[in-house]
Write a protein that holds these residues in place. Structure first.
Motif, PDB file in Angstrom:
ATOM      1  N   GLY A  61      41.624 -59.902 -58.357  1.00  0.00           N
ATOM      2  CA  GLY A  61      41.384 -58.479 -58.108  1.00  0.00           C
ATOM      3  C   GLY A  61      40.755 -57.800 -59.319  1.00  0.00           C
ATOM      4  O   GLY A  61      39.840 -56.982 -59.181  1.00  0.00           O
ATOM      5  N   PHE A  62      41.258 -58.152 -60.525  1.00  0.00           N
ATOM      6  CA  PHE A  62      40.647 -57.606 -61.748  1.00  0.00           C
ATOM      7  C   PHE A  62      39.184 -58.027 -61.851  1.00  0.00           C
ATOM      8  O   PHE A  62      38.305 -57.228 -62.203  1.00  0.00           O
ATOM      9  N   MET A  63      38.928 -59.298 -61.540  1.00  0.00           N
ATOM     10  CA  MET A  63      37.557 -59.815 -61.631  1.00  0.00           C
ATOM     11  C   MET A  63      36.630 -59.114 -60.648  1.00  0.00           C
ATOM     12  O   MET A  63      35.490 -58.768 -60.981  1.00  0.00           O
ATOM     13  N   GLN A  64      37.129 -58.886 -59.431  1.00  0.00           N
ATOM     14  CA  GLN A  64      36.288 -58.229 -58.443  1.00  0.00           C
ATOM     15  C   GLN A  64      36.032 -56.775 -58.817  1.00  0.00           C
ATOM     16  O   GLN A  64      34.916 -56.267 -58.655  1.00  0.00           O
ATOM     17  N   LEU A  65      37.043 -56.107 -59.332  1.00  0.00           N
ATOM     18  CA  LEU A  65      36.865 -54.729 -59.773  1.00  0.00           C
ATOM     19  C   LEU A  65      35.837 -54.662 -60.912  1.00  0.00           C
ATOM     20  O   LEU A  65      34.970 -53.784 -60.930  1.00  0.00           O
ATOM     21  N   ARG A  66      35.914 -55.604 -61.843  1.00  0.00           N
ATOM     22  CA  ARG A  66      34.951 -55.650 -62.946  1.00  0.00           C
ATOM     23  C   ARG A  66      33.528 -55.839 -62.413  1.00  0.00           C
ATOM     24  O   ARG A  66      32.581 -55.184 -62.869  1.00  0.00           O
ATOM     25  N   THR A  73      24.302 -52.620 -63.022  1.00  0.00           N
ATOM     26  CA  THR A  73      23.637 -53.352 -64.106  1.00  0.00           C
ATOM     27  C   THR A  73      23.383 -54.815 -63.751  1.00  0.00           C
ATOM     28  O   THR A  73      22.343 -55.376 -64.086  1.00  0.00           O
ATOM     29  N   LEU A  74      24.361 -55.418 -63.064  1.00  0.00           N
ATOM     30  CA  LEU A  74      24.291 -56.839 -62.729  1.00  0.00           C
ATOM     31  C   LEU A  74      24.602 -57.050 -61.255  1.00  0.00           C
ATOM     32  O   LEU A  74      25.343 -56.258 -60.650  1.00  0.00           O
ATOM     33  N   PRO A  75      24.093 -58.121 -60.625  1.00  0.00           N
ATOM     34  CA  PRO A  75      24.428 -58.404 -59.226  1.00  0.00           C
ATOM     35  C   PRO A  75      25.931 -58.649 -59.071  1.00  0.00           C
ATOM     36  O   PRO A  75      26.564 -59.255 -59.945  1.00  0.00           O
ATOM     37  N   GLU A  76      26.520 -58.179 -57.981  1.00  0.00           N
ATOM     38  CA  GLU A  76      27.936 -58.428 -57.727  1.00  0.00           C
ATOM     39  C   GLU A  76      28.188 -59.908 -57.476  1.00  0.00           C
ATOM     40  O   GLU A  76      27.329 -60.622 -56.946  1.00  0.00           O
ATOM     41  N   VAL A  77      29.359 -60.374 -57.847  1.00  0.00           N
ATOM     42  CA  VAL A  77      29.747 -61.772 -57.679  1.00  0.00           C
ATOM     43  C   VAL A  77      30.544 -61.900 -56.388  1.00  0.00           C
ATOM     44  O   VAL A  77      31.506 -61.167 -56.183  1.00  0.00           O
ATOM     45  N   PRO A  78      30.158 -62.814 -55.482  1.00  0.00           N
ATOM     46  CA  PRO A  78      30.909 -62.960 -54.236  1.00  0.00           C
ATOM     47  C   PRO A  78      32.320 -63.475 -54.486  1.00  0.00           C
ATOM     48  O   PRO A  78      32.594 -64.133 -55.500  1.00  0.00           O
ATOM     49  N   LEU A  79      33.205 -63.197 -53.533  1.00  0.00           N
ATOM     50  CA  LEU A  79      34.626 -63.469 -53.730  1.00  0.00           C
ATOM     51  C   LEU A  79      34.918 -64.957 -53.882  1.00  0.00           C
ATOM     52  O   LEU A  79      35.803 -65.343 -54.661  1.00  0.00           O
ATOM     53  N   ASP A  80      34.205 -65.829 -53.167  1.00  0.00           N
ATOM     54  CA  ASP A  80      34.467 -67.254 -53.327  1.00  0.00           C
ATOM     55  C   ASP A  80      34.144 -67.709 -54.752  1.00  0.00           C
ATOM     56  O   ASP A  80      34.865 -68.541 -55.336  1.00  0.00           O
ATOM     57  N   SER A  81      33.079 -67.156 -55.346  1.00  0.00           N
ATOM     58  CA  SER A  81      32.746 -67.492 -56.730  1.00  0.00           C
ATOM     59  C   SER A  81      33.778 -66.930 -57.705  1.00  0.00           C
ATOM     60  O   SER A  81      34.090 -67.556 -58.724  1.00  0.00           O
ATOM     61  N   LEU A  82      34.331 -65.753 -57.388  1.00  0.00           N
ATOM     62  CA  LEU A  82      35.379 -65.190 -58.234  1.00  0.00           C
ATOM     63  C   LEU A  82      36.648 -66.035 -58.174  1.00  0.00           C
ATOM     64  O   LEU A  82      37.341 -66.198 -59.192  1.00  0.00           O
ATOM     65  N   VAL A  83      36.961 -66.578 -57.002  1.00  0.00           N
ATOM     66  CA  VAL A  83      38.107 -67.484 -56.905  1.00  0.00           C
ATOM     67  C   VAL A  83      37.867 -68.709 -57.789  1.00  0.00           C
ATOM     68  O   VAL A  83      38.768 -69.172 -58.505  1.00  0.00           O
TER      69      VAL A  83
END
Length: 319
Positions: A61-66, A73-83
């Motif tokens: 959750g912290f990673m997704q919020l970041r 500024t940067l492309p969002e990271v999809p949730l599977d990559s955050l996992v």
């Protein structure tokens, strides 16, 4: 060396690697993890063969919020990559802390982390009904403002506050299962299926496709335990027992339960979705597959729980 009996699978809650009274900095998480690895090392030192899994609800959750805050500024990271990111970061933290504790005791048991993919059904109804909490707890007003701003779905916990929820499909198959089994057979302590595993499915060309979801780590820990032939599944969490009427003014601890009693308590609404409910579903499914033992306990009471002096013990028939 070949391990003749199945290992014990220990599922470590993501919250147990955070201190509730400290900011969730990396330094603080390392300090908490070092303490959490002491009972794990105690069990390894006396000859228990362990396979470790871990949650990642707060951390991912912290990673997704970041990622969301940096989206201009940067492309969002999809949730599977955050996992996947959380598996690597948390696996590194757990592995480093456990290896250091073992070396301090003169124990050279090898430890390794496997970044693990877990297949799910892309048509799982969970994708339309998110119920997996991630990130921190918020006051209701702040959570509702964030929901309106970012389109979050929310879950209210009567005792702890409000959290964001995401899809949590049922795990069907652990992609790296054979590798995990081979490492276990060599007596290596494996850390795997972190955060429930990276949610994937296979496309028409049989290639892996990632999905925006967080699999429940207790459900995948059950699948792992069954596949490894484990006789014991231990789930550490933030409560000392499974409770009846947990959200009432007088909750009742249940130190011993049968699978049938768990099913009845579940039917009567005693276990919250995204919290104790998946733990109990995992327990019942594990006991349907093997006549083993499921333990729910506090992380610091792990050794006492394995020895039968703490936690809730769930058996198929209660014997």
């Amino acid at each position: 060396m070949t391990n003749e009996r199945g290992p014990t699978v220990v599922a470590i809650g993501g919250h147990s690697l955070l201190a509730p009274d400290l900011p969730p900095t990396v330094a603080n998480q390392f300090a908490v993890t070092r303490a959490a690895m002491k009972p794990i090392a105690d069990l390894l030192e006396r000859g228990e063969h362990l396979v470790l899994t871990h949650g990642n609800g707060p951390q991912v959750g912290f990673m997704q919020l970041r990622s969301e805050m940096a989206r201009d500024t940067l492309p969002e990271v999809p949730l599977d990559s955050l996992v996947a990111d959380s598996q690597g970061a948390m696996g590194y933290m757990i592995e480093r802390a456990l290896r250091a504790e073992l070396r301090r005791r003169g124990n050279d048991t090898p430890v390794v982390t496997i970044v693990t993919e877990v297949e799910v059904d892309p048509d799982d109804p969970a994708f339309d009904e998110p119920n997996k909490p991630i990130g921190q707890f918020y006051e209701a007003t702040e959570a509702e403002a964030l929901s309106a701003e970012r389109g979050w779905r929310l879950m209210h916990d009567p005792k702890r506050g409000v959290r964001r929820v995401v899809a949590s499909p049922i795990p069907r198959r652990i992609v790296q299962m054979e590798t995990i089994r081979q490492l276990c057979d060599l007596g290596i302590t494996v850390i795997c299926c972190g955060g429930g595993g990276i949610p994937v499915s296979r496309g028409e060309d049989d290639q892996i496709v990632g999905h925006e979801a967080v699999i429940d780590k207790d459900r995948v820990s059950m699948l792992l335990a069954v596949d490894l032939g484990a006789s014991r599944l231990v789930i550490t969490t933030s409560v000392d027992h499974v409770y009846e009427d947990f959200y009432s003014d007088s909750p009742t601890p249940r130190p011993k339960l049968t699978a049938a009693e768990v099913r009845q308590l579940q039917a009567d609404g005693h276990f919250a979705a995204g919290s104790m409910a998946p733990k109990m579903e995992a327990a019942v499914d594990f006991l349907a597959a093997t006549d083993g033992d499921v333990i729910i306990c506090l992380p610091e009471e792990l050794v006492d729980a394995v020895d039968g002096r703490a936690g809730t013990h769930i058996r198929r028939n209660g014997t």
